[in-house]
Design a protein around this motif. Structure first.
Motif, PDB file in Angstrom:
ATOM      1  N   GLY A 122     -51.388 -60.849  53.020  1.00 40.49           N
ATOM      2  CA  GLY A 122     -50.903 -61.786  54.041  1.00 40.49           C
ATOM      3  C   GLY A 122     -49.528 -61.904  54.064  1.00 40.49           C
ATOM      4  N   SER A 123     -48.663 -61.792  53.058  1.00 44.36           N
ATOM      5  CA  SER A 123     -47.236 -61.887  52.836  1.00 44.36           C
ATOM      6  C   SER A 123     -46.472 -60.612  53.298  1.00 44.36           C
ATOM      7  CB  SER A 123     -46.796 -62.433  51.591  1.00 44.36           C
ATOM      8  OG  SER A 123     -47.044 -61.361  50.546  1.00 44.36           O
ATOM      9  N   GLU A 124     -47.308 -59.664  53.385  1.00 46.12           N
ATOM     10  CA  GLU A 124     -46.683 -58.127  53.663  1.00 46.12           C
ATOM     11  C   GLU A 124     -47.803 -57.366  54.539  1.00 46.12           C
ATOM     12  OE1 GLU A 124     -44.713 -56.117  50.223  1.00 46.12           O
ATOM     13  OE2 GLU A 124     -45.938 -57.602  49.128  1.00 46.12           O
ATOM     14  N   PRO A 125     -47.858 -57.740  55.824  1.00 44.42           N
ATOM     15  CA  PRO A 125     -48.854 -57.174  56.688  1.00 44.42           C
ATOM     16  C   PRO A 125     -49.010 -55.855  56.759  1.00 44.42           C
ATOM     17  CG  PRO A 125     -47.842 -59.004  57.604  1.00 44.42           C
ATOM     18  CD  PRO A 125     -47.154 -58.562  56.525  1.00 44.42           C
ATOM     19  N   ASP A 126     -48.087 -55.120  56.621  1.00 44.30           N
ATOM     20  CA  ASP A 126     -47.891 -53.704  56.594  1.00 44.30           C
ATOM     21  C   ASP A 126     -48.667 -52.927  55.399  1.00 44.30           C
ATOM     22  OD1 ASP A 126     -47.231 -53.621  59.301  1.00 44.30           O
ATOM     23  OD2 ASP A 126     -44.957 -53.206  58.606  1.00 44.30           O
ATOM     24  N   ARG A 127     -48.671 -53.651  54.377  1.00 48.33           N
ATOM     25  CA  ARG A 127     -49.017 -53.238  52.872  1.00 48.33           C
ATOM     26  C   ARG A 127     -50.826 -53.525  52.739  1.00 48.33           C
ATOM     27  NH1 ARG A 127     -46.402 -55.045  47.248  1.00 48.33           N
ATOM     28  NH2 ARG A 127     -47.821 -53.931  45.902  1.00 48.33           N
ATOM     29  N   VAL A 128     -51.427 -52.291  52.485  1.00 49.40           N
ATOM     30  CA  VAL A 128     -52.828 -52.379  52.021  1.00 49.40           C
ATOM     31  C   VAL A 128     -52.989 -53.049  50.732  1.00 49.40           C
ATOM     32  CG1 VAL A 128     -54.932 -51.295  51.617  1.00 49.40           C
ATOM     33  CG2 VAL A 128     -53.620 -50.470  53.387  1.00 49.40           C
ATOM     34  N   PHE A 129     -53.778 -54.121  50.623  1.00 51.18           N
ATOM     35  CA  PHE A 129     -54.026 -54.732  49.138  1.00 51.18           C
ATOM     36  C   PHE A 129     -55.461 -54.367  48.694  1.00 51.18           C
ATOM     37  CE2 PHE A 129     -56.759 -58.645  47.796  1.00 51.18           C
ATOM     38  CZ  PHE A 129     -56.534 -58.407  46.592  1.00 51.18           C
ATOM     39  N   SER A 130     -56.399 -53.912  49.652  1.00 48.90           N
ATOM     40  CA  SER A 130     -57.587 -53.570  49.024  1.00 48.90           C
ATOM     41  C   SER A 130     -58.386 -52.892  50.182  1.00 48.90           C
ATOM     42  CB  SER A 130     -58.586 -54.578  48.569  1.00 48.90           C
ATOM     43  OG  SER A 130     -59.776 -54.169  47.828  1.00 48.90           O
ATOM     44  N   ALA A 131     -58.517 -51.427  50.178  1.00 51.06           N
ATOM     45  CA  ALA A 131     -59.415 -50.730  50.764  1.00 51.06           C
ATOM     46  C   ALA A 131     -60.488 -50.357  50.105  1.00 51.06           C
ATOM     47  CB  ALA A 131     -58.862 -49.512  51.513  1.00 51.06           C
ATOM     48  N   GLY A 132     -61.379 -51.344  49.502  1.00 51.68           N
ATOM     49  CA  GLY A 132     -62.547 -50.942  48.353  1.00 51.68           C
ATOM     50  C   GLY A 132     -61.609 -51.156  47.005  1.00 51.68           C
ATOM     51  N   GLY A 133     -62.863 -50.991  46.132  1.00 51.50           N
ATOM     52  CA  GLY A 133     -62.315 -50.917  44.546  1.00 51.50           C
ATOM     53  C   GLY A 133     -63.215 -49.966  43.952  1.00 51.50           C
ATOM     54  N   ARG A 134     -62.411 -49.439  42.730  1.00 49.52           N
ATOM     55  CA  ARG A 134     -63.176 -48.639  41.871  1.00 49.52           C
ATOM     56  C   ARG A 134     -63.172 -49.248  40.366  1.00 49.52           C
ATOM     57  NH1 ARG A 134     -59.659 -45.358  38.451  1.00 49.52           N
ATOM     58  NH2 ARG A 134     -57.421 -45.580  39.243  1.00 49.52           N
ATOM     59  N   LEU A 135     -64.500 -48.658  40.077  1.00 50.24           N
ATOM     60  CA  LEU A 135     -64.653 -49.201  38.558  1.00 50.24           C
ATOM     61  C   LEU A 135     -64.379 -48.003  37.482  1.00 50.24           C
ATOM     62  CD1 LEU A 135     -65.805 -51.593  37.102  1.00 50.24           C
ATOM     63  CD2 LEU A 135     -67.918 -50.853  37.561  1.00 50.24           C
ATOM     64  N   THR A 136     -63.669 -48.230  36.486  1.00 45.76           N
ATOM     65  CA  THR A 136     -63.451 -47.030  35.513  1.00 45.76           C
ATOM     66  C   THR A 136     -64.665 -47.145  34.607  1.00 45.76           C
ATOM     67  OG1 THR A 136     -62.249 -48.311  34.031  1.00 45.76           O
ATOM     68  CG2 THR A 136     -61.095 -47.442  35.735  1.00 45.76           C
ATOM     69  N   PRO A 137     -64.584 -46.001  33.751  1.00 41.81           N
ATOM     70  CA  PRO A 137     -66.140 -45.919  32.812  1.00 41.81           C
ATOM     71  C   PRO A 137     -65.797 -46.902  31.708  1.00 41.81           C
ATOM     72  CG  PRO A 137     -65.202 -43.816  33.228  1.00 41.81           C
ATOM     73  CD  PRO A 137     -64.340 -44.515  33.880  1.00 41.81           C
ATOM     74  N   ARG A 138     -64.698 -47.563  31.355  1.00 43.15           N
ATOM     75  CA  ARG A 138     -64.384 -48.856  30.384  1.00 43.15           C
ATOM     76  C   ARG A 138     -64.640 -50.083  31.217  1.00 43.15           C
ATOM     77  NH1 ARG A 138     -59.218 -46.631  26.635  1.00 43.15           N
ATOM     78  NH2 ARG A 138     -60.194 -44.788  25.763  1.00 43.15           N
ATOM     79  N   GLY A 139     -64.869 -50.089  32.295  1.00 40.30           N
ATOM     80  CA  GLY A 139     -64.993 -51.242  32.819  1.00 40.30           C
ATOM     81  C   GLY A 139     -63.828 -52.116  33.550  1.00 40.30           C
ATOM     82  N   ARG A 140     -62.685 -51.409  33.935  1.00 40.13           N
ATOM     83  CA  ARG A 140     -61.659 -51.514  34.616  1.00 40.13           C
ATOM     84  C   ARG A 140     -61.920 -51.540  36.011  1.00 40.13           C
ATOM     85  NH1 ARG A 140     -55.889 -51.488  33.250  1.00 40.13           N
ATOM     86  NH2 ARG A 140     -54.937 -53.232  34.565  1.00 40.13           N
ATOM     87  N   ALA A 141     -61.520 -52.846  36.669  1.00 39.13           N
ATOM     88  CA  ALA A 141     -61.840 -52.840  38.127  1.00 39.13           C
ATOM     89  C   ALA A 141     -60.432 -52.673  38.899  1.00 39.13           C
ATOM     90  CB  ALA A 141     -62.345 -54.196  38.558  1.00 39.13           C
ATOM     91  N   LEU A 142     -60.316 -51.711  39.478  1.00 38.63           N
ATOM     92  CA  LEU A 142     -58.915 -51.469  40.354  1.00 38.63           C
ATOM     93  C   LEU A 142     -59.208 -51.433  41.889  1.00 38.63           C
ATOM     94  CD1 LEU A 142     -57.831 -48.651  37.795  1.00 38.63           C
ATOM     95  CD2 LEU A 142     -57.220 -50.919  37.874  1.00 38.63           C
ATOM     96  N   HIS A 143     -58.116 -51.830  42.444  1.00 35.08           N
ATOM     97  CA  HIS A 143     -58.212 -51.863  44.108  1.00 35.08           C
ATOM     98  C   HIS A 143     -57.772 -50.383  44.567  1.00 35.08           C
ATOM     99  CE1 HIS A 143     -58.906 -56.039  45.066  1.00 35.08           C
ATOM    100  NE2 HIS A 143     -58.203 -56.614  43.869  1.00 35.08           N
ATOM    101  N   ASP A 144     -58.435 -49.923  45.452  1.00 37.58           N
ATOM    102  CA  ASP A 144     -57.819 -48.694  46.287  1.00 37.58           C
ATOM    103  C   ASP A 144     -56.922 -48.960  47.345  1.00 37.58           C
ATOM    104  OD1 ASP A 144     -57.541 -46.550  47.794  1.00 37.58           O
ATOM    105  OD2 ASP A 144     -59.722 -45.688  47.634  1.00 37.58           O
ATOM    106  N   VAL A 145     -55.612 -48.711  47.311  1.00 36.27           N
ATOM    107  CA  VAL A 145     -54.595 -49.231  48.412  1.00 36.27           C
ATOM    108  C   VAL A 145     -54.238 -48.197  49.393  1.00 36.27           C
ATOM    109  CG1 VAL A 145     -53.713 -50.939  46.659  1.00 36.27           C
ATOM    110  CG2 VAL A 145     -52.892 -48.543  46.762  1.00 36.27           C
TER     111      VAL A 145
END
Length: 287
Positions: A122-145
């Motif tokens: 919202g503060s940077e409309p040209d910047r992708v915050f999340s286009a889905g997410g990925r989950l690492t084998p260790r359980g870390r959740a990361l946003h796809d930007v």
């Protein structure tokens, strides 16, 4: 809209009636309008005339105890009719094409159980915050930007909970949203369980929205990671590795901003997760 599949919407509202009014206006302006809207007032402070704020059929359920995101979504199971379900947080911003685009994507993507737009800050409309997410084998959740072109559909491990359209058949298959977590991990768990049940989570390039990502207490973030690791059967040593890396990253950011690293909060989160403490903490907000 050519679709024969109707949808309803549930909004999780918390102490910002001004944002809720604006959101209801966006829903009313949809090219494909929802059949019904449920507002779950987790702050308990919405005025009595809230049901008159929209010409859409609108129901308000008040939960001043703020039981959390998952409880609010799960109230729609009995309160709203069948079809697709659009889940929204009160600060989500989007155009009139959102509902139509998400419904079409679910209808035309075999095996899809959940669909979300490309989220910009919202503060940077040209910047992708999340286009889905990925989950690492260790359980870390990361946003796809990474960007997504209009017309494209991309699979993801999970979708940010700010805006998601669900096929209720898929939600029924996983017994809806887990209430074990509190604050920002329910969406990760839901995507994981949908995949195990054979349903895909997709990001839709024809749907673009904005939302400002929120911060959550380190203690809850770590606790949620540990709880998810137990649910997903991830060995504790692997979860510990992911937690250590996350705490190191957050500590580095804190130090650059002149703050103390959140080591005590991280330890408390690890301890609570190992103990299996679930849902809303007994002390809220946490100290």
């Amino acid at each position: 809209m050519d679709s024969v599949t109707p949808y309803s919407a549930v909004i999780i509202a918390y102490r910002r009636p001004d944002l809720l009014r604006e959101l209801l206006g966006r829903l009313a302006a949809q090219r494909a309008r929802p059949e019904h809207v449920l507002v779950v007032d987790n702050g308990g402070d919405l005025p009595a005339d809230t049901p008159t704020w929209s010409d859409l059929p609108l129901t308000v359920i008040t939960r001043p105890d703020n039981p959390g995101y998952a409880v609010a979504v799960n109230l729609a199971r009995e309160a709203l009719p069948g079809g697709f379900l659009l889940v929204l947080t009160h600060d989500a911003e989007f155009g009139p094409e959102l509902g139509e685009a998400l419904v079409a994507a679910l209808e035309h993507t075999p095996g899809a159980g959940a669909a979300a737009p490309v989220l910009h800050r919202g503060s940077e409309p040209d910047r992708v915050f999340s286009a889905g997410g990925r989950l690492t084998p260790r359980g870390r959740a990361l946003h796809d930007v990474s960007p997504l072109e209009p017309g494209a559909v991309r699979r993801a491990d999970w979708l940010d909970g700010a805006i998601i359209m669900y096929d209720r058949t898929a939600l029924d298959a996983i017994d809806w949203i887990s209430e074990d977590y509190f604050l920002y991990f329910e969406d990760v768990d839901t995507g994981w369980r949908l995949a195990r049940a054979g349903y895909a989570s997709i990001v839709v390039g024809d749907a673009v929205a904005t939302q400002e990502p929120g911060l959550h207490p380190t203690s809850l973030g770590i606790r949620n990671m540990v709880l998810f690791g137990r649910t997903a059967g991830i060995p504790r040593r692997r979860t510990a590795g992911a937690v250590i890396r996350r705490v190191a990253e957050e500590s580095a950011v804190a130090l650059t901003r002149g703050h103390l690293p959140p080591l005590r909060a991280a330890w408390r989160g690890w301890r609570d997760g190992v103990r299996g403490l679930r849902g809303k903490p007994d002390v809220w907000p946490p100290r």
